[in-house]
Design a protein around this motif. Structure first.
Motif, PDB file in Angstrom:
ATOM      1  N   GLY A  51       0.817  -1.205   0.000  1.00  0.00           N
ATOM      2  CA  GLY A  51       0.000   0.000   0.000  1.00  0.00           C
ATOM      3  C   GLY A  51       0.850   1.254   0.000  1.00  0.00           C
ATOM      4  N   GLY A  52       1.905   1.271   0.822  1.00  0.00           N
ATOM      5  CA  GLY A  52       2.804   2.419   0.838  1.00  0.00           C
ATOM      6  C   GLY A  52       3.526   2.579  -0.482  1.00  0.00           C
ATOM      7  N   ASP A  53       3.984   1.465  -1.046  1.00  0.00           N
ATOM      8  CA  ASP A  53       4.662   1.487  -2.338  1.00  0.00           C
ATOM      9  C   ASP A  53       3.717   1.980  -3.424  1.00  0.00           C
ATOM     10  N   TRP A  54       2.460   1.554  -3.333  1.00  0.00           N
ATOM     11  CA  TRP A  54       1.467   1.871  -4.359  1.00  0.00           C
ATOM     12  C   TRP A  54       0.943   3.292  -4.252  1.00  0.00           C
ATOM     13  N   MET A  55       0.787   3.799  -3.016  1.00  0.00           N
ATOM     14  CA  MET A  55       0.233   5.138  -2.826  1.00  0.00           C
ATOM     15  C   MET A  55       1.283   6.176  -3.189  1.00  0.00           C
ATOM     16  N   SER A  56       1.526   6.292  -4.468  1.00  0.00           N
ATOM     17  CA  SER A  56       2.575   7.166  -4.976  1.00  0.00           C
ATOM     18  C   SER A  56       2.113   8.612  -4.945  1.00  0.00           C
ATOM     19  N   ALA A  57       2.996   9.489  -5.417  1.00  0.00           N
ATOM     20  CA  ALA A  57       2.616  10.891  -5.543  1.00  0.00           C
ATOM     21  C   ALA A  57       1.423  11.044  -6.478  1.00  0.00           C
ATOM     22  N   ALA A  58       1.331  10.159  -7.472  1.00  0.00           N
ATOM     23  CA  ALA A  58       0.198  10.221  -8.394  1.00  0.00           C
ATOM     24  C   ALA A  58      -1.112   9.962  -7.650  1.00  0.00           C
ATOM     25  N   SER A  59      -1.113   8.965  -6.741  1.00  0.00           N
ATOM     26  CA  SER A  59      -2.318   8.658  -5.985  1.00  0.00           C
ATOM     27  C   SER A  59      -2.601   9.730  -4.939  1.00  0.00           C
ATOM     28  N   PHE A  60      -1.588  10.072  -4.164  1.00  0.00           N
ATOM     29  CA  PHE A  60      -1.787  10.995  -3.047  1.00  0.00           C
ATOM     30  C   PHE A  60      -2.011  12.424  -3.541  1.00  0.00           C
ATOM     31  N   ILE A  61      -1.129  12.894  -4.423  1.00  0.00           N
ATOM     32  CA  ILE A  61      -1.173  14.292  -4.841  1.00  0.00           C
ATOM     33  C   ILE A  61      -2.052  14.489  -6.072  1.00  0.00           C
ATOM     34  N   GLY A  62      -1.892  13.596  -7.067  1.00  0.00           N
ATOM     35  CA  GLY A  62      -2.476  13.876  -8.364  1.00  0.00           C
ATOM     36  C   GLY A  62      -3.879  13.368  -8.602  1.00  0.00           C
ATOM     37  N   MET A  63      -4.272  12.232  -7.974  1.00  0.00           N
ATOM     38  CA  MET A  63      -5.528  11.601  -8.363  1.00  0.00           C
ATOM     39  C   MET A  63      -6.747  12.438  -8.000  1.00  0.00           C
ATOM     40  N   ALA A  64      -6.793  12.976  -6.788  1.00  0.00           N
ATOM     41  CA  ALA A  64      -7.950  13.789  -6.397  1.00  0.00           C
ATOM     42  C   ALA A  64      -8.070  15.017  -7.295  1.00  0.00           C
ATOM     43  N   GLY A  65      -6.934  15.627  -7.647  1.00  0.00           N
ATOM     44  CA  GLY A  65      -6.957  16.779  -8.549  1.00  0.00           C
ATOM     45  C   GLY A  65      -7.462  16.411  -9.927  1.00  0.00           C
ATOM     46  N   THR A  66      -7.065  15.237 -10.401  1.00  0.00           N
ATOM     47  CA  THR A  66      -7.530  14.778 -11.707  1.00  0.00           C
ATOM     48  C   THR A  66      -9.028  14.534 -11.687  1.00  0.00           C
ATOM     49  N   ILE A  67      -9.533  13.927 -10.606  1.00  0.00           N
ATOM     50  CA  ILE A  67     -10.976  13.695 -10.494  1.00  0.00           C
ATOM     51  C   ILE A  67     -11.719  15.026 -10.365  1.00  0.00           C
ATOM     52  N   MET A  68     -11.120  15.997  -9.662  1.00  0.00           N
ATOM     53  CA  MET A  68     -11.757  17.301  -9.532  1.00  0.00           C
ATOM     54  C   MET A  68     -11.884  17.970 -10.902  1.00  0.00           C
ATOM     55  N   ALA A  69     -10.848  17.807 -11.734  1.00  0.00           N
ATOM     56  CA  ALA A  69     -10.857  18.436 -13.049  1.00  0.00           C
ATOM     57  C   ALA A  69     -11.759  17.699 -14.036  1.00  0.00           C
ATOM     58  N   LEU A  70     -11.758  16.360 -13.968  1.00  0.00           N
ATOM     59  CA  LEU A  70     -12.471  15.566 -14.964  1.00  0.00           C
ATOM     60  C   LEU A  70     -13.842  15.085 -14.502  1.00  0.00           C
TER      61      LEU A  70
END
Length: 553
Positions: A51-70
């Protein structure tokens, strides 16, 4: 230096000290420590490390922003990344663990008895991991850049130094236990802000139950502004792109070398399966929270920032404008900031939300520490994968089979430092946003490895020539389509992030056609494949189970 910066730096410094201390205490003393943590990690802790390995910057930082935009269209990231773990856990991870190798290239090289296949897969692993780590270093730059109110590129430089120190020191053993600590920190940091936002907006502390109402309110605001509704399907992308991205992320997840190797750190096939189950649980905590994060952030921006006079905006806006991730422009010159005049970078949403919601300096600092934990955790795993591909698969298995453990460890550590520095230079001016860069890595992993690993485990007729042809064609097709799409040439509207839906079928057909057109593999290799399908206490030979629990039948 203001109080907020001091608190954030203090929390980050404390977590950095914890990571380095864990890495030092669990430092690698042998090659098995460095590559697979001596296969001694219990499933629940391995699941948390995954889970720690998987929760990358893309998941933590980028995914919510991407969902907010899209909006709805951004859910392809949530479904693709989660669904891929089911494929990996049931189709590949237990069987690869039973084969008993240290790396993905070593499995491919030994499964097909081919050094050329080993070399090609090692080079492909380095390319995939290198692409992925650029996104992580970019994420660390966003966090550090905001703390010091400096451009993100300078923050990236600082992140490079920290990552290189602890990954070089601890190897897989140190990185595993560091990732456990990083997961705990990042998940706490991720969930606390949305709990407080839910309380602010709805009066209920359970955001997973309340953000649906907020989404409906956002839809009403969208209609007033004449925008596509936030939850309207395929408003921001074509159906073909949604499906392509979903597919690419699923097959990419199940073929990422740095994720697969985590299943090598446990003792048995059963432990590998349980590691996957625990990992899904731990990953679900964040992935179920990302849509809530996106909804609350967008709602607060639309209701409390949009429509305000430019000269009375909160102080946090100036800080984020300085990072280059927020743009405010009074296009009509009326002195009022309209929603259309706000340009929010996807990579700033999670980091900025505690400030947007005025949650206090401690929560802001906690999120910063969590974001750094996410970036560092994945970067550590990627660096170990790059290191093992070079030091074990290329240097030891192909160049110097007589190398001592110490020479192999030194080669691994040197390759980590070199990879970190080179990736850091690229990350100073990243070629895309974090989620986009990471999606490229998934497309490359799926397009290069998924058909070869899947057929290598489940089809005994698959041979070395088919594997080599499949990997080369898959890698070439993926890279070609990404560059074509970036230049504006697409097929059925599929963008660069969905390249896997093109390259995976091409790779699969290539493997099958070439394997059938050439000689079958040796019988002992076919027996090995059949053996992989049975529980560990059984050994399969010449069409029958001939040994169970060590007793010949």
């Amino acid at each position: 230096m203001d109080l907020q910066t001091l608190v954030s730096l203090g929390l980050i410094a404390a977590t950095f000290a914890l990571y380095i201390a864990i890495a030092y205490y669990n430092r690698a003393r042998a090659t098995s420590d460095f590559y697979v943590a001596s296969r001694g990690i219990p499933p629940i802790w391995n699941g948390m490390a995954i889970g720690g390995d998987w929760m990358s910057a893309a998941s933590f930082i980028g995914m919510a922003g991407t969902i907010m935009a899209l909006g709805y269209d951004g859910l392809a990231y949530v479904m693709g990344w989660t669904g891929g773990f089911l494929l990996l856990t049931f189709l590949l991870a237990p069987q690869l663990r039973k084969y008993g190798r240290l790396t993905v290239p070593e499995f491919i090289g030994d499964r097909f008895a081919s050094n050329p296949a080993r070399l090609i897969s090692a080079i492909a692993t380095i390319i995939i991991s290198f692409t992925y780590i650029i996104g992580q270093l970019s994420g660390s730059g966003v966090v550090i850049g905001r703390l010091f109110n400096i451009p993100a590129m300078y923050g990236t430089m600082i992140g490079v130094v920290i990552i290189a120190i602890y990954a070089t020191l601890g190897g897989m053993k140190g990185v595993t236990w560091t990732q456990v600590a990083q997961y705990i920190i990042l998940i706490v940091a991720y969930i606390i802000p949305i709990v407080f936002m839910s309380l602010q907006v709805t009066g209920n502390p359970l955001p997973w139950l309340t953000y649906g109402n907020v989404v409906s309110e956002i839809g009403a605001i969208d209609r007033e502004l004449g925008l596509s509704e936030y939850f309207a399907p395929f408003a921001e992308s074509d159906k073909s792109q949604f499906i392509a991205l979903l597919f690419t992320l699923m097959v990419g997840t199940s073929a990422l070398p740095h994720v697969i190797v985590r299943f090598y750190t446990v003792s048995t096939m059963k432990a590998a399966r349980w590691s996957g189950a625990w990992a899904l649980l731990f990953i679900g905590f964040l992935y179920l929270s990302a849509p809530a994060y996106a909804a609350f952030s967008r709602f607060i921006l639309m209701t409390e920032i949009a429509g305000q006079p430019l000269d009375s905006l909160p102080s946090w806006t100036e800080s984020w404008v300085n990072t280059g991730l927020l743009e405010l422009a009074d296009s009509n010159g009326d002195g009022i900031l309209d929603w259309a005049e706000i340009s929010v970078g996807n990579d700033m949403v999670v980091m900025a939300t505690p400030e947007i919601a005025n949650l206090g300096v401690f929560v802001i600092g906690l999120v910063a520490a969590g974001a750094m934990a996410a970036a560092l955790s994945t970067a550590g795993g990627l660096l170990i994968t790059i290191s093992s591909s070079f030091a074990h698969d290329i240097y030891y298995r192909l160049m110097n089979p007589e190398a001592t453990d110490q020479k192999r460890l030194n080669a691994g550590r040197i390759s980590i430092v070199v990879a970190t520095i080179v990736a850091g230079f690229v990350a100073l001016d990243p070629p895309g946003v974090i989620t986009q860069i990471v999606a490229w890595a998934f497309a490359l992993a799926g397009g290069t490895f998924f058909p070869v690993l899947f057929l290598g485990v489940w089809w005994k007729r698959m041979n070395a020539t088919g594997a080599i042809a499949g990997m080369l064609v898959g890698l070439g097709t993926t890279l070609t389509y990404i560059f074509m799409a970036m230049a504006g040439f697409t097929v059925f509207g599929i963008q660069d992030t969905g390249a896997g839906i093109i390259s995976v079928p091409v790779n699969l057909l290539t493997c099958i056609i070439v394997s059938l057109a050439t000689a079958p593999p040796a019988q002992h290799l076919q027996d090995d494949v059949t053996d992989l399908r049975y529980p560990e206490q059984m050994t399969y030979k010449d069409g029958e189970v001939w040994m169970k629990d060590g007793i010949e039948k």
